[in-house]
Design a protein around this motif. Structure first.
Motif, PDB file in Angstrom:
ATOM      1  N   VAL A 290       0.844  -1.199   0.000  1.00  0.00           N
ATOM      2  CA  VAL A 290       0.000   0.000   0.000  1.00  0.00           C
ATOM      3  C   VAL A 290       0.880   1.250   0.000  1.00  0.00           C
ATOM      4  CG1 VAL A 290      -1.592   1.338   1.412  1.00  0.00           C
ATOM      5  CG2 VAL A 290      -2.014  -1.082   1.042  1.00  0.00           C
ATOM      6  N   LYS A 291       1.932   1.215   0.820  1.00  0.00           N
ATOM      7  CA  LYS A 291       2.850   2.366   0.865  1.00  0.00           C
ATOM      8  C   LYS A 291       3.537   2.573  -0.482  1.00  0.00           C
ATOM      9  CE  LYS A 291       5.625   3.197   4.336  1.00  0.00           C
ATOM     10  NZ  LYS A 291       6.620   2.922   5.408  1.00  0.00           N
ATOM     11  N   ALA A 292       3.990   1.481  -1.073  1.00  0.00           N
ATOM     12  CA  ALA A 292       4.660   1.580  -2.379  1.00  0.00           C
ATOM     13  C   ALA A 292       3.699   2.092  -3.434  1.00  0.00           C
ATOM     14  CB  ALA A 292       5.218   0.217  -2.778  1.00  0.00           C
ATOM     15  N   ASN A 293       2.472   1.614  -3.399  1.00  0.00           N
ATOM     16  CA  ASN A 293       1.471   2.101  -4.358  1.00  0.00           C
ATOM     17  C   ASN A 293       1.252   3.601  -4.194  1.00  0.00           C
ATOM     18  OD1 ASN A 293       1.161  -0.480  -5.263  1.00  0.00           O
ATOM     19  ND2 ASN A 293      -0.781  -0.854  -4.242  1.00  0.00           N
ATOM     20  N   ASP A 294       1.198   4.026  -2.969  1.00  0.00           N
ATOM     21  CA  ASP A 294       0.988   5.441  -2.678  1.00  0.00           C
ATOM     22  C   ASP A 294       2.141   6.288  -3.236  1.00  0.00           C
ATOM     23  OD1 ASP A 294      -0.867   7.206  -1.488  1.00  0.00           O
ATOM     24  OD2 ASP A 294       0.604   7.626   0.093  1.00  0.00           O
ATOM     25  N   ARG A 295       3.356   5.804  -3.024  1.00  0.00           N
ATOM     26  CA  ARG A 295       4.513   6.538  -3.553  1.00  0.00           C
ATOM     27  C   ARG A 295       4.477   6.591  -5.075  1.00  0.00           C
ATOM     28  NH1 ARG A 295       7.315   3.516   0.317  1.00  0.00           N
ATOM     29  NH2 ARG A 295       7.996   2.096  -1.302  1.00  0.00           N
ATOM     30  N   GLU A 296       4.132   5.460  -5.654  1.00  0.00           N
ATOM     31  CA  GLU A 296       4.091   5.400  -7.113  1.00  0.00           C
ATOM     32  C   GLU A 296       3.023   6.349  -7.662  1.00  0.00           C
ATOM     33  OE1 GLU A 296       6.045   4.226  -9.146  1.00  0.00           O
ATOM     34  OE2 GLU A 296       4.956   4.142 -11.045  1.00  0.00           O
ATOM     35  N   ARG A 297       1.885   6.391  -6.999  1.00  0.00           N
ATOM     36  CA  ARG A 297       0.816   7.295  -7.417  1.00  0.00           C
ATOM     37  C   ARG A 297       1.305   8.743  -7.349  1.00  0.00           C
ATOM     38  NH1 ARG A 297      -2.873   6.450  -3.526  1.00  0.00           N
ATOM     39  NH2 ARG A 297      -2.781   4.212  -3.852  1.00  0.00           N
ATOM     40  N   ASN A 298       1.958   9.072  -6.250  1.00  0.00           N
ATOM     41  CA  ASN A 298       2.497  10.429  -6.089  1.00  0.00           C
ATOM     42  C   ASN A 298       3.507  10.757  -7.182  1.00  0.00           C
ATOM     43  OD1 ASN A 298       1.339  11.939  -4.070  1.00  0.00           O
ATOM     44  ND2 ASN A 298       2.373  10.777  -2.467  1.00  0.00           N
ATOM     45  N   ARG A 299       4.352   9.790  -7.448  1.00  0.00           N
ATOM     46  CA  ARG A 299       5.382  10.000  -8.469  1.00  0.00           C
ATOM     47  C   ARG A 299       4.747  10.295  -9.824  1.00  0.00           C
ATOM     48  NH1 ARG A 299       8.781   7.539 -12.044  1.00  0.00           N
ATOM     49  NH2 ARG A 299       7.418   5.755 -12.235  1.00  0.00           N
TER      50      ARG A 299
ATOM     51  N   HIS B  76       1.761  11.471 -10.321  1.00  0.00           N
ATOM     52  CA  HIS B  76       1.091  12.775 -10.239  1.00  0.00           C
ATOM     53  C   HIS B  76       2.100  13.899 -10.472  1.00  0.00           C
ATOM     54  CE1 HIS B  76      -2.545  11.145  -7.723  1.00  0.00           C
ATOM     55  NE2 HIS B  76      -2.604  10.815  -9.002  1.00  0.00           N
ATOM     56  N   ASN B  77       3.283  13.764  -9.880  1.00  0.00           N
ATOM     57  CA  ASN B  77       4.324  14.770 -10.098  1.00  0.00           C
ATOM     58  C   ASN B  77       4.716  14.845 -11.566  1.00  0.00           C
ATOM     59  OD1 ASN B  77       4.458  15.535  -7.443  1.00  0.00           O
ATOM     60  ND2 ASN B  77       6.068  14.064  -6.925  1.00  0.00           N
ATOM     61  N   LEU B  78       4.841  13.674 -12.162  1.00  0.00           N
ATOM     62  CA  LEU B  78       5.185  13.624 -13.578  1.00  0.00           C
ATOM     63  C   LEU B  78       4.112  14.322 -14.406  1.00  0.00           C
ATOM     64  CD1 LEU B  78       7.251  12.474 -15.580  1.00  0.00           C
ATOM     65  CD2 LEU B  78       5.857  10.421 -15.708  1.00  0.00           C
ATOM     66  N   ASN B  79       2.866  14.069 -14.080  1.00  0.00           N
ATOM     67  CA  ASN B  79       1.774  14.693 -14.826  1.00  0.00           C
ATOM     68  C   ASN B  79       1.735  16.204 -14.601  1.00  0.00           C
ATOM     69  OD1 ASN B  79       0.960  12.288 -15.938  1.00  0.00           O
ATOM     70  ND2 ASN B  79      -0.500  11.840 -14.322  1.00  0.00           N
ATOM     71  N   SER B  80       2.065  16.616 -13.391  1.00  0.00           N
ATOM     72  CA  SER B  80       2.112  18.058 -13.115  1.00  0.00           C
ATOM     73  C   SER B  80       3.173  18.731 -13.984  1.00  0.00           C
ATOM     74  CB  SER B  80       2.419  18.315 -11.648  1.00  0.00           C
ATOM     75  OG  SER B  80       1.413  17.772 -10.835  1.00  0.00           O
ATOM     76  N   ALA B  81       4.315  18.082 -14.086  1.00  0.00           N
ATOM     77  CA  ALA B  81       5.388  18.627 -14.918  1.00  0.00           C
ATOM     78  C   ALA B  81       4.949  18.699 -16.385  1.00  0.00           C
ATOM     79  CB  ALA B  81       6.642  17.768 -14.775  1.00  0.00           C
TER      80      ALA B  81
END
Length: 222
Positions: A76-85, A87-92
């Motif tokens: 779950v933690k890894a999934n959360d990090r991956e989701r955040n990552r 999202h950051n990529l999409n923001s860029a």
DNA sequence: TAGGCCATCTGGTCCT
DNA sequence: AGGACCAGATGGCCTA
């Protein structure tokens, strides 16, 4: 969407290193049965062995449950990090879309279109600067030598932009295959107002043919 | 309805 | 050891 959350299969093998299993073993809570308090002095050695077997069995079930919980929380933690990552990529990517000259309000460039247009835009700007330098150098020569005639004046706006594309396409500086195609149906139309707004000053200052930059940004990968 | 695009999950590998 | 990165898989949404 939440496939893995709903389909999570605890029986499926996940590759954890032995050290993680060792970690897990260190996390085992002390069993209430391991203190020896429940072992009556009156018990026979046979009964003692059976009791130990039962204890081990109970511990194993408990340990597997704990291991399952640990694996699940790590996932779950890894999934959360991956989701955040992501999202950051999409923001860029969104920021990049905002910078690119072709950014119609009603349509959104796809990820791949954004990257390709950015590539072409950078190339076009580089070419603009190069041409600007050329123009500047020739002007200086003419100032020093009033009768000097430039052997190859840059084409005026509206002249043969196609030949410019063929001689100065991004393919000369990149291994990717390019074409001047504008036929990609998924590409939104270029907003000229928006586009020229970014480069207007460059064009006016350096007499760069506007249709050059315009067509340059349309160059696409295939 | 097929195909394109996207978000998310997942497990493996690399890096710090 | 834990986090970052990556690529594959999967399912949802949208459009022609």
């Amino acid at each position: 969407m939440d496939r893995a959350c709903t389909d999570y299969d605890p029986s499926s093998r996940m590759s954890f290193s032995p050290s993680e299993d060792e970690d897990y073993s260190s996390l085992q809570s002390p069993s209430p049965y391991s203190t020896g308090a429940l072992t009556s002095p009156a018990q026979t050695p046979e009964k003692c062995g059976e009791e130990k077997k039962k204890r081990r069995g109970r511990n194993r079930v408990k340990n597997e449950a704990v291991l399952h919980t640990i694996k699940k929380t790590r996932r779950v933690k890894a999934n959360d990090r991956e989701r955040n990552r992501m999202h950051n990529l999409n923001s860029a990517l969104d920021e990049l879309r905002g910078i690119l000259p072709c950014f119609p309000d009603d349509t959104k460039l796809t990820k791949i279109e954004t990257l390709r247009l950015a590539h072409n835009y950078i190339w076009a700007l580089s070419e603009t600067l190069r041409l600007a330098d050329q123009t500047k150098a020739k002007t200086q020569v003419e100032l020093v030598q009033p009768g000097y005639m430039s052997p190859a004046a840059p084409p005026s706006p509206g002249s043969d932009a196609g030949s410019w594309m063929s001689t100065a396409s991004p393919s000369s500086s990149s291994s990717s295959s390019f074409s001047a195609s504008t036929s990609n149906p998924s590409s939104p139309a270029m907003s000229e107002d928006c586009y020229y707004g970014h480069t207007e000053s460059l064009f006016s200052l350096h007499s760069i043919p506007q249709n050059f930059m315009h067509s340059a940004c349309f160059v696409q990968y295939q």
